[in-house]
Design an enzyme around this catalytic site. Structure first.
Site, mmCIF file in Angstrom:
data_model
loop_
_atom_site.group_PDB
_atom_site.id
_atom_site.type_symbol
_atom_site.label_atom_id
_atom_site.label_comp_id
_atom_site.label_asym_id
_atom_site.label_seq_id
_atom_site.Cartn_x
_atom_site.Cartn_y
_atom_site.Cartn_z
ATOM 1 N N HIS A 1 3.775 1.603 2.790
ATOM 2 C CA HIS A 1 3.672 0.404 3.622
ATOM 3 C C HIS A 1 4.169 -0.781 2.797
ATOM 4 O O HIS A 1 3.544 -1.147 1.794
ATOM 5 C CB HIS A 1 2.224 0.124 4.029
ATOM 6 N N GLU B 1 0.844 -1.202 0.000
ATOM 7 C CA GLU B 1 0.000 0.000 0.000
ATOM 8 C C GLU B 1 0.874 1.245 0.000
ATOM 9 O O GLU B 1 1.809 1.360 0.799
ATOM 10 C CB GLU B 1 -0.887 -0.030 1.244
ATOM 11 N N GLU C 1 -3.370 10.837 3.087
ATOM 12 C CA GLU C 1 -4.349 10.628 4.156
ATOM 13 C C GLU C 1 -4.448 11.958 4.870
ATOM 14 O O GLU C 1 -3.443 12.467 5.386
ATOM 15 C CB GLU C 1 -3.902 9.520 5.102
ATOM 16 N N ASP D 1 0.291 5.072 0.571
ATOM 17 C CA ASP D 1 -0.648 6.129 0.966
ATOM 18 C C ASP D 1 -0.133 7.476 0.479
ATOM 19 O O ASP D 1 0.621 8.163 1.173
ATOM 20 C CB ASP D 1 -0.839 6.136 2.485
#
Length: 453
Positions: free
Chosen positions: A247, A231, A236, A233
């Site tokens: 991640h 993942e 956010e 990101d």
């Protein structure tokens, strides 16, 4: 970082199914984006939007009886995982009327709470599609950037307007799992680095076995399986705080996990799984720069702005850089003000230093770190755009002091934003800000310095 991805919803039945129903025709909203080759040389692509299958009405095939209501399964239709996939069908979506999702031109707006004649929907998770049956796959093979505009002026403490990439299958697992008859068209195949166990269907089968209803979310629960994958990101954020966070996972691609060995937010042992649940994040407030991001600050979140994320180089040497554009000015992410942590971008050196100074577990490195993240980006990832509140940690990991028993003045890394530690309780967020929205627009993808300026 601590993103649980438990989305509340109170539809007649809002779940993930694998067979296809015929009560509502699935018509994907259109959303354009641009593929660039050089500055000023961009081609418009005609994309589409689909909502995740977890939100959709799941009913017995050929009928109207719910297979899942509130946070409980229909024991007759779903006595076990395989029977549930055989007996239940997922249906098409009324995007605007039921889910508060509006796409227009190059823009997508997500409304937090939408009240219909027979249902109330809370939050949403959507995917950008290349066609009606396949997700758009973005491949960062070295020296690429991803740019978008965002308006989150209407997102206070406790919200997360998240735009990010996950290593899902392009067809939603349609070919890989024979019992999955719905595929990307109906938003199947989700996975992320929390190895979420709140998904109703994983790998074409139900997640009913071992299902435990949530104690504080009347529409969610945790099943015996989770769905893991790498993942990235990109974004956010709410109007108070933001973080960019890779991640790593090993393996990178979507895989099903078992119970608490999944790790992540939903499991007793957060670090038991194949993925890094914490990530290596850059939140300017957490890095000691408190006057950079927020309403009235250098990046003024009371107004729309542009977010540019650059991926420079490959492998362990990959660097993730962030710029903002607002009011005609290009604004670089500020350098860390934490002694012993250098730079304004995410690199292996930055992660090494940050984890050491903040005394955080370095699971990012354990799961392959930047090298594995770069590999996932090069293989291709699906773009997710969502809006949610947090039934596990009240979003305090993004916008407040977390853990809440820490002193942000003395415990490095615990101060993540200006929100009170009592903020973000979903019941409060939902009652006080039902009309909250986030708008993503003007998406561009291409070589470094081709999408902005």
């Amino acid at each position: 970082m601590y993103r649980p991805l438990t989305f509340a919803a109170t539809l007649l039945s809002v779940v993930r199914g694998q067979l296809v129903g015929t009560e509502t025709t699935e018509t994907h909203p259109s959303m354009t984006w641009q593929s660039c080759t050089a500055k000023g040389s961009c081609t418009t692509k005609n994309g589409k939007i689909t909502i995740d299958a977890n939100w959709r009405w799941l009913h017995v095939k050929g009928g109207y009886t719910n297979c899942y209501t509130g946070n409980e399964w229909n024991a007759t239709a779903c006595p076990d995982n395989k029977s549930c996939a055989t007996n239940c069908a997922v249906d098409g979506a009324d995007y605007r009327g039921t889910y508060g999702i509006t796409a227009s031109g190059n823009s997508l707006q997500l409304k937090f709470i939408t009240k219909g004649s027979y249902s109330t929907n809370i939050g949403s998770r959507t995917y950008l599609m290349a066609s009606d049956t396949a997700y758009e796959m973005f491949k960062f093979t070295g020296n690429h950037e991803f740019t978008f505009d965002v308006d989150l002026s209407n997102l206070p403490c406790g919200f997360n307007g998240a735009l990010y990439f996950v290593a899902m299958d392009a067809d939603g697992g349609l070919k890989k799992y024979s019992s999955n008859k719905a595929g990307a068209k109906y938003g199947t195949g989700y996975c992320d680095a929390q190895c979420p166990r709140d998904l109703k269907f994983i790998n074409g089968e139900g997640n009913v076995e071992g299902w435990i209803a949530s104690s504080n979310d009347e529409n969610a629960g945790v099943g015996g399986h989770g769905s893991c994958c790498a993942e990235m990101d990109i974004w956010e954020a709410n109007s108070v705080s933001t973080a960019v966070t890779p991640h790593a996972c090993s393996p990178i691609e979507q895989s099903r996990c078992e119970g608490d060995t999944c790790g992540g937010t939903y499991s007793a042992d957060r670090y038991a799984g194949v993925c890094d649940p914490d990530g290596c994040d850059f939140n300017s407030y957490r890095m000691g720069v408190k006057d950079f991001y927020g309403k009235g600050k250098m990046v003024d979140t009371s107004k729309k702005f542009t977010v540019v994320t650059q991926f420079i180089g490959t492998g362990e040497a990959m660097e993730i850089k962030r710029f903002y554009v607002q009011g005609g000015k290009t604004i670089a992410q500020p350098a860390s003000a934490i002694p012993g942590v250098e730079g304004n971008s995410i690199t292996t050196k930055f992660c090494d230093q940050q984890k050491d100074r903040f005394k955080d577990r370095y699971t990012y490195k354990e799961k392959g770190g930047t090298a594995n993240m770069a590999k996932a980006l090069a293989q291709g990832m699906v773009l997710v755009m969502s809006l949610w509140d947090d039934h596990y940690a009240n979003m305090l990991w993004l916008d407040s002091t977390y853990p809440t028993d820490k002193n942000p003045d003395s415990d490095l890394g615990s101060g993540r934003g200006e929100c009170e530690v009592t903020s973000g309780v979903p019941a409060d967020v939902e009652s006080q800000s039902p009309d909250a929205t986030v708008t993503y627009s003007n998406i561009k993808f291409g070589p470094i310095n081709s999408t902005f300026g």
